[in-house]
Design a protein around this motif. Structure first.
Motif, short mmCIF file in Angstrom:
data_model
loop_
_atom_site.label_atom_id
_atom_site.label_comp_id
_atom_site.label_asym_id
_atom_site.label_seq_id
_atom_site.Cartn_x
_atom_site.Cartn_y
_atom_site.Cartn_z
N HIS A 53 0.87 -1.17 0.00
CA HIS A 53 0.00 0.00 0.00
C HIS A 53 0.91 1.22 0.00
N THR A 54 0.90 1.95 -1.10
CA THR A 54 1.79 3.10 -1.22
C THR A 54 1.30 4.26 -0.35
N MET A 55 2.18 5.19 -0.09
CA MET A 55 1.80 6.40 0.64
C MET A 55 0.70 7.12 -0.12
N ASN A 56 0.80 7.17 -1.43
CA ASN A 56 -0.21 7.83 -2.25
C ASN A 56 -1.57 7.14 -2.09
N ALA A 57 -1.58 5.81 -2.09
CA ALA A 57 -2.84 5.07 -1.92
C ALA A 57 -3.42 5.33 -0.53
N SER A 58 -2.58 5.36 0.49
CA SER A 58 -3.05 5.65 1.85
C SER A 58 -3.64 7.06 1.94
N GLU A 59 -2.95 8.01 1.32
CA GLU A 59 -3.45 9.39 1.34
C GLU A 59 -4.75 9.52 0.57
N GLN A 60 -4.88 8.84 -0.57
CA GLN A 60 -6.13 8.87 -1.33
C GLN A 60 -7.27 8.28 -0.52
N TYR A 61 -7.00 7.17 0.16
CA TYR A 61 -8.01 6.53 1.01
C TYR A 61 -8.48 7.50 2.10
N LEU A 62 -7.53 8.09 2.81
CA LEU A 62 -7.87 9.01 3.89
C LEU A 62 -8.59 10.25 3.35
N ASN A 63 -8.11 10.78 2.23
CA ASN A 63 -8.76 11.95 1.63
C ASN A 63 -10.20 11.64 1.22
#
Length: 181
Positions: free
Chosen positions: A43-53
Motif C-alpha cells: 500500500h503506497t503512501m499515495n494510496a493511503s493518502e487517497q483513502y484518507l482523503n
C-alpha cells in the motif's frame, strides 16, 4: 457523526494526522493477513493518502470512526461500516486494531459494542454482518463475545499465505443485541 465514548477508548472522526497510524499497519503482514485482499500488494503512501482523503472529503459511502485512546485521542485503529443498505436496514462491519501493543487487550470488543449501540439505536439498522478468515481465532472469539453468530462458511474461498482458507460469515440482529444489554 458524533463521537462515541467508552471506558478506555473513544470513537472519533478521522483526521489528516491519522495517516501516520494507518501507515504503521497497512503494510504489516501480521495485521493485513487478517484483512481483505485490498492489502495484497504494498500500500503506497499515495494510496493511503487517497483513502484518507476520500473519507475526509466525504467521497465514499463508507462511514466510520477512528479508534482512539480516550485520554490522548491517539489513533490505535479504525472501525468502519460498509455497504449500508437503508432499505433492508443492514450494514457490514470492518475493524482493525493497527497498533500491535493494543492487540488482545479488549479494545476491539469495546469499539464493536460502541458501534453496535450506534448502529441499532441511532442509525436504526436491524443487522450488522461481517466476514473473516477461519484462522483468525482472536477476531472470531471477539465477535462471539460481542454477540455475533456464525451464519455459514464459504469453504476455501480465500487464498492466504499459500493455502486456501474458509471465509466465515457472522451477524448480529438488533433484537439479539437488545437481549444482551
Amino acid at each position: 457523526m458524533p463521537r462515541l465514548i467508552g471506558d478506555r477508548i473513544l470513537l472519533r472522526e478521522y483526521r489528516r494526522e491519522d495517516i501516520h497510524g494507518i501507515r504503521q499497519w497497512c503494510n504489516d503482514p501480521e495485521i493485513v493477513d487478517n484483512l481483505s485482499d485490498i492489502f495484497l500488494y504494498p500500500h503506497t503512501m499515495n494510496a493511503s493518502e487517497q483513502y484518507l482523503n476520500s473519507i475526509l472529503e466525504g467521497k465514499t459511502d463508507q462511514k466510520g470512526f477512528v479508534i482512539a485512546l480516550k485520554d490522548t485521542e491517539d489513533y490505535i485503529g479504525q472501525i468502519d461500516l460498509f455497504r449500508i443498505d437503508w432499505k433492508n436496514r443492514s450494514c457490514e462491519l470492518g475493524i482493525v486494531i493497527g497498533m500491535k501493543d493494543y492487540l488482545g487487550r479488549g479494545f476491539g470488543a469495546e469499539a464493536i459494542r460502541l458501534v453496535q449501540n450506534f448502529v441499532f439505536h441511532r442509525m436504526n439498522l436491524n443487522r450488522i454482518q461481517l466476514e473473516l478468515h477461519d484462522f483468525n481465532e482472536r477476531a472470531y472469539n471477539c465477535y462471539v463475545k460481542c454477540g455475533f453468530k456464525e451464519e455459514g462458511r464459504f469453504r476455501e474461498k480465500c487464498f492466504v499465505n499459500g493455502r486456501y482458507v474458509d471465509a466465515i460469515y457472522m451477524s448480529i440482529l438488533r433484537k439479539e443485541y437488545v437481549e444482551r444489554v
